[in-house]
Design an enzyme around this catalytic site. Structure first.
Site, PDB file in Angstrom:
ATOM      1  CB  CYS A 121      -3.534 -19.181  18.937  1.00  0.00           C
ATOM      2  SG  CYS A 121      -1.974 -18.441  18.427  1.00  0.00           S
ATOM      3  CB  CYS A 203       4.278 -21.676  16.350  1.00  0.00           C
ATOM      4  SG  CYS A 203       3.177 -22.540  17.489  1.00  0.00           S
ATOM      5  CB  CYS A 206       3.512 -17.167  14.614  1.00  0.00           C
ATOM      6  SG  CYS A 206       2.167 -17.851  13.629  1.00  0.00           S
ATOM      7  CB  CYS A 229      -0.979 -17.702  22.064  1.00  0.00           C
ATOM      8  SG  CYS A 229      -0.833 -18.183  23.793  1.00  0.00           S
TER       9      CYS A 229
END
Length: 235
Positions: A121, A203, A206, A229
């Site tokens: 991240c 994303c 994830c 994040c």
């Protein structure tokens, strides 16, 4: 121009006849105060779709940045393209990290998001936003207090120590129902993954579907203990 003190005393965030729960007055104050020195960092989830529409009403040529980690769902890119068509005057920029996925794998190993999601991240979201906000006085975020315990104390205007700027959050008092009511009323483009059990979308590697309807972010980084994040955590 309204001073912040005057504005904050006048706003009626819980006024039942105010359909935006303070969001439009916040945005008007923010753009009057910061103008082009204000950037909206948008993830293009449903909150993003709503806030993009509100921003366009206040400043039709506003700057919007999407942190393109190169790991997003195709549906996320589709909603960005739909937003560009609906709001052609907005300046929507896709910001990519310095490292490609191949370069990241070579330097940190394959699938860093599994081994060290915080580092992934940082490389693909935090550092790119630091670059975008370098020298910028303020940025907008679609955070809502209802989203998670870590966001319950978010204010309209926040001092952001990580990015050395002011973070403005117009949607803090909106509920999940408020967001969807507005999106459907004005027929906004939105990420179709929301229709398939993804209330919070990040994303692809994830983000999972949500099993706990009371925790809209429980599909993010499942099983890792990770909640954010890093964009909304002061150092």
């Amino acid at each position: 121009m309204l001073t912040y003190e005057t504005w904050v005393n006048e706003i009626h965030e819980f006024d039942p006849v105010n359909p935006t729960k303070g969001a439009l007055p916040v945005l008007k104050w923010a753009y009057e105060t910061y103008g082009d020195d204000l950037v909206y960092a948008c993830s293009f989830g449903i909150e993003g779709s709503v806030l993009v529409d509100l921003v366009h009403q206040v400043k039709a040529d506003a700057q919007i940045v999407f942190l393109d980690t190169q790991l997003h769902f195709k549906e996320t890119y589709e909603v960005i393209e739909a937003a560009k068509k609906k709001y052609p005057t907005l300046r929507i920029k896709l910001k990519t990290p310095a490292l490609t996925l191949e370069e990241q794998a070579g330097k940190h190993g394959e699938e860093l998001w599994k081994v060290n999601p915080n580092q992934c991240c940082r490389i693909r979201k935090v550092i790119p936003l630091e670059e975008e906000l370098n020298g910028v006085k303020a940025w907008l975020s679609g955070l809502r207090r209802e989203q998670s315990p870590t966001r319950q104390n978010t204010q309209y205007v926040n001092r952001d120590e990580r990015f050395k700027s002011i973070k403005i959050c117009p949607l803090i008092h909106w509920t999940w129902k408020d967001i969807w009511r507005y999106a459907h009323k004005y027929d906004l483009p939105y990420n179709k993954l929301h229709d398939n059990g993804y209330p919070s979308i990040g994303c692809a590697p994830c983000t999972n579907t949500v099993l706990n309807a009371d925790d809209l972010r429980s599909g993010r980084w499942s099983g890792t203990g990770k909640l954010e994040c890093g964009l909304h955590q002061n150092p």
